[in-house]
Design a protein around this motif. Structure first.
Motif, mmCIF file in Angstrom:
data_model
loop_
_atom_site.group_PDB
_atom_site.id
_atom_site.type_symbol
_atom_site.label_atom_id
_atom_site.label_comp_id
_atom_site.label_asym_id
_atom_site.label_seq_id
_atom_site.Cartn_x
_atom_site.Cartn_y
_atom_site.Cartn_z
ATOM 1 N N VAL A 157 -23.170 0.170 12.947
ATOM 2 C CA VAL A 157 -23.868 -1.116 12.960
ATOM 3 C C VAL A 157 -24.988 -1.133 11.935
ATOM 4 N N MET A 158 -25.303 0.023 11.340
ATOM 5 C CA MET A 158 -26.339 0.096 10.316
ATOM 6 C C MET A 158 -25.915 1.059 9.222
ATOM 7 N N ILE A 159 -26.116 0.650 7.973
ATOM 8 C CA ILE A 159 -25.878 1.524 6.830
ATOM 9 C C ILE A 159 -27.109 1.484 5.937
ATOM 10 N N LEU B 15 -32.657 0.586 1.127
ATOM 11 C CA LEU B 15 -31.926 -0.632 1.431
ATOM 12 C C LEU B 15 -31.140 -0.429 2.722
ATOM 13 N N GLU B 16 -31.306 -1.337 3.647
ATOM 14 C CA GLU B 16 -30.676 -1.215 4.964
ATOM 15 C C GLU B 16 -29.937 -2.499 5.310
ATOM 16 N N ILE C 150 -23.551 -12.175 11.630
ATOM 17 C CA ILE C 150 -24.929 -12.273 11.152
ATOM 18 C C ILE C 150 -25.380 -10.882 10.740
ATOM 19 N N LEU C 151 -25.750 -10.744 9.474
ATOM 20 C CA LEU C 151 -26.222 -9.466 8.952
ATOM 21 C C LEU C 151 -27.726 -9.534 8.725
ATOM 22 N N GLY C 152 -28.411 -8.504 9.183
ATOM 23 C CA GLY C 152 -29.820 -8.351 8.870
ATOM 24 C C GLY C 152 -29.962 -7.300 7.787
ATOM 25 N N TYR C 153 -30.950 -7.447 6.928
ATOM 26 C CA TYR C 153 -31.152 -6.446 5.885
ATOM 27 C C TYR C 153 -32.637 -6.274 5.599
ATOM 28 N N GLY D 247 -36.536 13.569 2.816
ATOM 29 C CA GLY D 247 -37.044 13.505 4.176
ATOM 30 C C GLY D 247 -35.976 13.815 5.204
ATOM 31 N N ARG D 248 -36.398 13.794 6.468
ATOM 32 C CA ARG D 248 -35.510 14.203 7.549
ATOM 33 C C ARG D 248 -34.652 13.072 8.080
ATOM 34 N N ARG D 249 -35.022 11.810 7.733
ATOM 35 C CA ARG D 249 -34.303 10.659 8.295
ATOM 36 C C ARG D 249 -33.968 9.678 7.178
ATOM 37 N N HIS D 250 -32.983 8.785 7.471
ATOM 38 C CA HIS D 250 -32.666 7.707 6.557
ATOM 39 C C HIS D 250 -33.796 6.682 6.559
#
Length: 337
Positions: free
Chosen positions: A153-155, A164-165, A177-180, A334-337
């Motif tokens: 559900v998230m890239i 960019l998400e 509906i896409l959120g970014y 870093g450790r996270r996206h």
């Protein structure tokens, strides 16, 4: 009007979790909220299993149904005037009530907190963030986004210092509906300020998009799909955009004492603000509501100091970890996206 045992200001996640938990324990209460209409912007949130599982019994819902059907949104609360450990809550239209047990669940700009003590400003972190929404026909979604988002559900994609998400906010048979979110650290050098970082802007400024954003998006070049479709300057001009300030507020022991001395329980973002990115505030808000209901059930409504003292260290840790996650998200190593 006769006040309920617990009067809650704010029908966001913490307020609703508190009200539902109190009801399950046979404790009366009432939630007050200002909701002028359907919000223009809605957001998807990620809830941990450890957060929502305590709610399943209260909601009379099994986990599979909860995961499939539950969606939430929030709103804001109203001003309070304090006098002699009895709270006189007044609303804009002249209505009001008195209560001995007040729970402030009205967000990082809490009217309850501001009314009971001096204003406590949040820290604005040196990051730029813009959030947008776009409706995409289902057939286009399948063609352009299907491979990348079939099981996610998230890239996320990093382009230099920019993050960019893309997330799926809603899906029907006709459209998705896409959120970014476009975000990065600030780029101020010497006396040259970052045109996209305006930490002192007023709240209405969230709806204003600086032209420099579109120039910056164009400068990203040819992004991999599906990011190239979403982060396209001309397409973004037609989208709903919000300029986020990434703020946090660490609880202060003296502030907590002031509120407790006045007999007010403050939870959720009203007690411990975390950045919109990396903050995971929804999880802590629900946990706060459940924990406060348990505290009131065991110790009564005149024990605000005991509750805030019991939560203080965990709230401090939560805010600090949220800020670190924000930094990690924008650090390529870093450790996270």
């Amino acid at each position: 009007m006769i006040a309920p045992a617990v009067s809650t200001i704010g029908a966001g996640l913490s307020g609703l979790a508190l009200g539902l938990s109190l009801k399950s324990k046979g404790i009366s209460g009432k939630i007050y909220d200002l909701a002028p209409g359907i919000p223009r912007f809605n957001y998807g949130i990620t809830l941990h299993a450890s957060t929502y599982r305590p709610l399943l019994g209260l909601l009379k819902m099994d986990e599979a149904t909860f995961r499939k059907e539950t969606a939430v949104d929030g709103a804001r609360g109203e001003p309070v005037i304090w006098k002699d450990r009895t709270h006189l809550v007044k609303f804009e239209r002249g209505l009001g009530f008195k209560t001995r047990c007040l729970a402030g669940c009205d967000g990082i700009n809490s009217s309850v907190s501001r009314s009971l003590m001096h204003k406590v400003d949040a820290d604005v972190h040196p990051f730029v963030a813009f959030s947008g929404r776009r409706r995409v026909p289902t057939d286009v979604f399948v063609k352009v986004f299907g491979q990348s988002m079939a099981e996610n559900v998230m890239i996320v994609h990093h382009n230099g210092a920019a993050r960019l998400e893309i997330t799926i906010s809603d899906m029907t048979s006709e459209y998705v509906i896409l959120g970014y979110i476009y975000s990065r650290q600030t780029r101020s050098q010497g006396s040259t300020k970052d045109p996209l970082h305006t930490p002192l802007r007023p709240s209405p400024g969230a709806k204003l998009t600086p032209p420099a954003l579109y120039d910056e998006i164009e400068a990203l070049g040819n992004l991999p799909q599906p990011f190239n479709t979403i982060f396209h300057a001309e397409s973004m001009r037609n989208d709903r955009l919000l300029h986020w300030l990434l703020r946090s507020r660490r609880p202060q022991i003296d502030h907590s004492k002031q509120l407790a001395d006045r007999g007010a329980f403050i939870i959720g973002d009203a007690a411990h603000g975390a950045p919109l990115l990396g903050g995971e505030g929804a999880n802590m808000a629900i946990t706060d509501g459940i924990d406060l209901a348990e505290h009131i059930a065991k110790r009564g409504v005149d024990t605000a100091a005991g509750f805030s003292n019991s939560k203080y260290e965990s709230w401090i840790k939560f805010v600090d970890e949220s800020v670190q996650r924000l930094r990690d998200m924008h650090n390529p190593g870093g450790r996270r996206h």
